[in-house]
Write a protein that holds these residues in place. Structure first.
Motif, PDB file in Angstrom:
ATOM      1  N   ILE A 169      -9.812   2.504   5.272  1.00  0.00           N
ATOM      2  CA  ILE A 169     -10.197   1.157   5.716  1.00  0.00           C
ATOM      3  C   ILE A 169     -10.558   0.285   4.517  1.00  0.00           C
ATOM      4  O   ILE A 169     -10.124  -0.869   4.412  1.00  0.00           O
ATOM      5  N   PHE A 170     -11.325   0.852   3.581  1.00  0.00           N
ATOM      6  CA  PHE A 170     -11.707   0.085   2.401  1.00  0.00           C
ATOM      7  C   PHE A 170     -10.480  -0.284   1.570  1.00  0.00           C
ATOM      8  O   PHE A 170     -10.393  -1.388   1.028  1.00  0.00           O
ATOM      9  N   GLU A 171      -9.520   0.636   1.462  1.00  0.00           N
ATOM     10  CA  GLU A 171      -8.318   0.370   0.667  1.00  0.00           C
ATOM     11  C   GLU A 171      -7.519  -0.790   1.255  1.00  0.00           C
ATOM     12  O   GLU A 171      -7.076  -1.688   0.522  1.00  0.00           O
ATOM     13  N   MET A 190       0.873  -1.177   0.000  1.00  0.00           N
ATOM     14  CA  MET A 190       0.000   0.000   0.000  1.00  0.00           C
ATOM     15  C   MET A 190       0.906   1.222   0.000  1.00  0.00           C
ATOM     16  O   MET A 190       1.690   1.422   0.924  1.00  0.00           O
ATOM     17  N   ARG A 191       0.795   2.029  -1.048  1.00  0.00           N
ATOM     18  CA  ARG A 191       1.676   3.188  -1.203  1.00  0.00           C
ATOM     19  C   ARG A 191       1.106   4.386  -0.452  1.00  0.00           C
ATOM     20  O   ARG A 191      -0.039   4.789  -0.683  1.00  0.00           O
ATOM     21  N   VAL A 192       1.917   4.959   0.412  1.00  0.00           N
ATOM     22  CA  VAL A 192       1.505   6.130   1.192  1.00  0.00           C
ATOM     23  C   VAL A 192       2.681   7.092   1.293  1.00  0.00           C
ATOM     24  O   VAL A 192       3.825   6.732   1.032  1.00  0.00           O
ATOM     25  N   GLY A 193       2.394   8.316   1.713  1.00  0.00           N
ATOM     26  CA  GLY A 193       3.458   9.269   2.002  1.00  0.00           C
ATOM     27  C   GLY A 193       4.055   9.879   0.753  1.00  0.00           C
ATOM     28  O   GLY A 193       3.413  10.014  -0.288  1.00  0.00           O
ATOM     29  N   PHE A 194       5.322  10.239   0.854  1.00  0.00           N
ATOM     30  CA  PHE A 194       6.041  10.913  -0.231  1.00  0.00           C
ATOM     31  C   PHE A 194       7.410  10.285  -0.405  1.00  0.00           C
ATOM     32  O   PHE A 194       8.117  10.088   0.592  1.00  0.00           O
ATOM     33  N   PRO A 195       7.801   9.939  -1.650  1.00  0.00           N
ATOM     34  CA  PRO A 195       7.075  10.138  -2.901  1.00  0.00           C
ATOM     35  C   PRO A 195       6.302   8.897  -3.323  1.00  0.00           C
ATOM     36  O   PRO A 195       6.701   7.773  -3.031  1.00  0.00           O
ATOM     37  N   VAL A 196       5.178   9.125  -4.009  1.00  0.00           N
ATOM     38  CA  VAL A 196       4.456   8.051  -4.693  1.00  0.00           C
ATOM     39  C   VAL A 196       4.444   8.439  -6.168  1.00  0.00           C
ATOM     40  O   VAL A 196       3.628   9.250  -6.594  1.00  0.00           O
TER      41      VAL A 196
END
Length: 463
Positions: free
Chosen positions: A417-419, A390-396
């Motif tokens: 939550i759904f993700e 799951m990609r979060v934050g920086f950088p994506v």
């Protein structure tokens, strides 16, 4: 309370951390008609520019003083003066914001002294505000640079003004996307309050087509709004990194403040709405009562897929806390927590340990985890481990729409939550094709109701 352990490796392998100058530049992007400048070599600025462009898919205004070997040794005054004059002539920004780099910090350039001298020598700069922040990139991280930049903006530009009862200042953390900022602003407006967002990346990096091109930032907090923050009756900070800025506003204008360690999850959003109701004298709007009910249902639906899973997270401190605390509330185990820099946020994380390290540290510890959460530099790790990422934050940089991703408030928490739940469902389907993943509770419910016929095999998450 998590125990913080610092990695003792001789070098970083696949770094998790972004630098302080980049974090400071990111904060300056949220000011309207501003030109951020890195006082250092062209390479330092180019690297940060590439990351920002790839993440937002937008044109990014970022300049450099272009230090070289000679000017680094002899001092960078001439480079600073030339950069300021050229920027003013070509782009005419209202604010020029300068952050240092490791190169000029190691040399020991007195940039504040340089700016004082420039003011005396070049009166043509009198109509341009100058902000400077010290951000050596050999210590701290992205979040630290952002934190120092917000405090520097407040100290340089805010003056005390008579209080306006229905005006509040919102200080968003660097982990909030432009869509997150829009969501919080909308919540504050719903209580009939006026809000000044500082810095406001939702105005400058929200992916809009601007009506004109100026060469500076297009949108964000205006100079007039920054100055007007001295009249706010209250300051709301999102993330521990905003505490310095809120304290600076308090010291300058006497503005009381409250720092919300996160706005992802049920309880912190309840606290925010209660605080806004208290400030405004209005009840919580029916819209948010409805959203709260929807979030509760989403937590019920999603916990079948998150309960009991082991999660590895690599993120800046405030983002780590926001994601980790929610997943803990959803029944997940925070098996591996990697962060970039020391922060009081780590004390609130419901995990045994936080390692200040890199993505190699995360990869080595995550072999038995069910889900990996970090930025796009973790994609090779996920491929090697065969785990969902799951990609979060920086950088994506290998996904589009980062500016419009909302993960705060009741609605944003529900999206998150759904993700996560859908990632786990996809993982089950990948390892067990033909089996439709159905939570055990649904089978139990069907068993108690003879009218229901459920003949679908169930595969538990992690099986």
């Amino acid at each position: 309370m998590a125990v913080v352990v610092e990695s003792k490796k001789a070098c970083a392998v696949n770094p998790l951390k972004m630098s302080q100058p980049l974090g400071a530049s990111y904060a300056f992007m949220g000011l309207d008609a501003c030109m951020p400048v890195m006082h250092g070599s062209q390479g330092c600025t180019s690297f940060g520019l590439v990351l920002l462009v790839r993440h937002f898919k937008e044109a990014i205004p970022l300049q450099t003083t272009a230090m070289n070997e000679v000017t680094t040794i002899l001092g960078g005054y001439e480079n600073v003066e030339t950069a300021l004059l050229n920027i003013r002539k070509r782009a005419a920004p209202k604010i020029i914001a300068i952050c240092s780099t490791g190169l000029t910090e190691t040399k020991g350039d007195d940039v504040e002294g340089y700016l004082t001298t420039v003011r005396k020598r070049k009166p043509e700069l009198d109509d341009t505000e100058l902000v400077y922040v010290s951000t050596p990139d050999y210590v701290g991280g992205f979040e630290d640079g952002y934190r120092h930049a917000v405090a520097a903006i407040v100290k340089a530009l805010v003056k005390p003004l008579p209080a306006v009862a229905r005006q509040v200042t919102l200080l968003p953390g660097s982990h909030l996307s432009p869509a997150d900022i829009d969501e919080v602003r909308e919540i504050v407006h719903a209580f009939g309050l006026d809000v000044i967002v500082l810095p406001d990346l939702s105005g400058s990096l929200d992916g809009h087509i601007a009506p004109d091109w100026r060469g500076t930032t297009l949108g964000g907090t205006t100079l007039e709004q920054i100055r007007a923050a001295g009249a706010s009756a209250f300051t709301i900070g999102v993330g521990e990194q905003t505490r310095d800025g809120a304290q600076a506003l308090h010291d300058i204008a006497g503005t009381p403040f409250e720092i919300f360690e996160r706005l992802t999850g049920l309880e912190p959003n309840d606290r925010l709405l209660q605080r806004l109701a208290q400030l405004s004298g209005r009840p919580v709007p029916a819209k948010y009562r409805r959203q709260r009910s929807q979030l509760l249902d989403a937590m019920l639906d999603g916990h079948f897929y998150t309960g009991g899973i082991k999660v590895a997270i690599g993120a800046e401190p405030d983002l780590l806390l926001a994601l980790g605390a929610l997943l803990h509330e959803m029944g997940a185990e925070l098996a591996v927590c990697i962060s970039t820099t020391a922060s009081p946020a780590h004390e609130r994380l419901p995990a045994n340990e936080v390692v200040l390290g890199d993505l190699e540290d995360m990869e080595r510890a995550s072999s038995d985890c069910d889900l990996l959460i970090t930025h796009s530099h973790g994609r090779q790790m996920a491929e090697r481990l065969g785990k969902p990422l799951m990609r979060v934050g920086f950088p994506v940089f290998d996904r589009v729409g980062n500016a419009h991703r909302c993960q705060v408030g009741y609605r944003g928490t529900m999206n998150l939550i759904f993700e996560v739940a859908n990632l786990m469902i996809e993982q089950i389907a990948h390892h067990h094709p033909g089996d439709w993943p159905l939570p055990q509770a649904s089978v139990d419910l069907a068993a108690r109701d003879p009218a229901r016929e459920v003949k679908i095999p169930v595969v538990a998450a992690g099986a």
